[in-house]
Design a protein around this motif. Sequence first.
Motif, mmCIF file in Angstrom:
data_model
loop_
_atom_site.group_PDB
_atom_site.id
_atom_site.type_symbol
_atom_site.label_atom_id
_atom_site.label_comp_id
_atom_site.label_asym_id
_atom_site.label_seq_id
_atom_site.Cartn_x
_atom_site.Cartn_y
_atom_site.Cartn_z
ATOM 1 N N VAL A 78 0.838 -1.201 0.000
ATOM 2 C CA VAL A 78 0.000 0.000 0.000
ATOM 3 C C VAL A 78 0.871 1.249 0.000
ATOM 4 O O VAL A 78 0.602 2.222 -0.709
ATOM 5 C CB VAL A 78 -0.955 -0.004 1.214
ATOM 6 N N LEU A 79 1.936 1.219 0.802
ATOM 7 C CA LEU A 79 2.844 2.365 0.862
ATOM 8 C C LEU A 79 3.532 2.590 -0.485
ATOM 9 O O LEU A 79 3.704 3.734 -0.920
ATOM 10 C CB LEU A 79 3.904 2.137 1.947
ATOM 11 N N LEU A 80 3.911 1.508 -1.151
ATOM 12 C CA LEU A 80 4.557 1.632 -2.461
ATOM 13 C C LEU A 80 3.608 2.251 -3.483
ATOM 14 O O LEU A 80 4.007 3.089 -4.303
ATOM 15 C CB LEU A 80 5.041 0.260 -2.942
ATOM 16 N N GLU A 81 2.340 1.853 -3.446
ATOM 17 C CA GLU A 81 1.380 2.427 -4.394
ATOM 18 C C GLU A 81 1.110 3.883 -4.070
ATOM 19 O O GLU A 81 0.977 4.716 -4.971
ATOM 20 C CB GLU A 81 0.074 1.631 -4.379
ATOM 21 N N LEU A 82 1.028 4.205 -2.785
ATOM 22 C CA LEU A 82 0.844 5.599 -2.393
ATOM 23 C C LEU A 82 2.036 6.435 -2.857
ATOM 24 O O LEU A 82 1.878 7.555 -3.361
ATOM 25 C CB LEU A 82 0.678 5.701 -0.877
ATOM 26 N N ASP A 83 3.241 5.890 -2.712
ATOM 27 C CA ASP A 83 4.439 6.604 -3.157
ATOM 28 C C ASP A 83 4.410 6.815 -4.670
ATOM 29 O O ASP A 83 4.794 7.880 -5.170
ATOM 30 C CB ASP A 83 5.685 5.811 -2.765
ATOM 31 N N ALA A 84 3.920 5.811 -5.407
ATOM 32 C CA ALA A 84 3.812 5.945 -6.867
ATOM 33 C C ALA A 84 2.801 7.024 -7.234
ATOM 34 O O ALA A 84 3.012 7.804 -8.173
ATOM 35 C CB ALA A 84 3.410 4.610 -7.485
ATOM 36 N N ASP A 85 1.673 7.089 -6.479
ATOM 37 C CA ASP A 85 0.681 8.140 -6.711
ATOM 38 C C ASP A 85 1.303 9.517 -6.514
ATOM 39 O O ASP A 85 1.101 10.442 -7.309
ATOM 40 C CB ASP A 85 -0.510 7.980 -5.754
ATOM 41 N N LEU A 86 2.066 9.660 -5.445
ATOM 42 C CA LEU A 86 2.697 10.947 -5.146
ATOM 43 C C LEU A 86 3.758 11.302 -6.188
ATOM 44 O O LEU A 86 3.928 12.472 -6.540
ATOM 45 C CB LEU A 86 3.318 10.910 -3.744
ATOM 46 N N ALA A 87 4.464 10.284 -6.688
ATOM 47 C CA ALA A 87 5.467 10.534 -7.726
ATOM 48 C C ALA A 87 4.809 11.047 -8.993
ATOM 49 O O ALA A 87 5.324 11.956 -9.662
ATOM 50 C CB ALA A 87 6.252 9.252 -8.013
ATOM 51 N N ARG A 88 3.644 10.475 -9.344
ATOM 52 C CA ARG A 88 2.909 10.949 -10.521
ATOM 53 C C ARG A 88 2.450 12.384 -10.321
ATOM 54 O O ARG A 88 2.526 13.218 -11.230
ATOM 55 C CB ARG A 88 1.716 10.032 -10.803
#
Length: 250
Positions: A78-88
Amino acid sequence: MRIGELAALVGVSTRTVRHYHHQGLLPEPGRRLNGYREYELRDAVVLARIRRLTELGLSLDEIRDVLADDEGRELRDVLLELDADLARQQAEITTRRDRLAALLAATDLGPDSAMSPALAEVLGGLPAGGSRFAAFDRQVLGLIEAAAEPAHRDGFAALFRPLTEPDAVRRGHALNARMDELADATPDDPRVAALAADLAAHLPDEMVTALVDSLDDPDSSHWLEVTSRELPPAQQAVIRSMVELLKEQG
């Protein structure tokens, strides 16, 4: 951590946290002996996820579905996906700032300066010639592009490229002039139906498909109705008739 600490960590208000509890998006945490809520890291992750999804424009029902999918996943995933969202999001901000920097560096800012380079280039080849309707049309196109996702803007501009061909430009000039002539006419003017048919025939096939598909979205159809209200009555009638013709063709 307490509710105030959780809210500050994620960057929302305590009222927002309580609202998400009330909506069932954020589970109620355990409580201390004194009755205060006691939040953990997982709660902060869920709250940050909710905030990010609302920023992306998802409804609360859509967010509820996403969170339900998250429940069976490892916290790291979940943290990795949240980080990917923030990177986008960070990449989108960088792109917007680069565009803003280019605008600020320009010595002559015109009405089309805030548009993407692709749309500005296409509109530069479309007929205008002092037409009031053409000027209105350009404003609407700029608003549509501004509301579109950055990744879709080049595709939006490409829909208009066939209209920059010499023959299409000549037809466009004539159509704009006919629209201008209806500025003081009534909706039952006999010129309305013929002009609507000619406008419908003037639009490229891919643009017609995109327009008809967008009419299935209540937000898009409402948006078209609202912007058309800025036009005189007879011109509104032309747009409505043209849309009906395109829907029948589709």
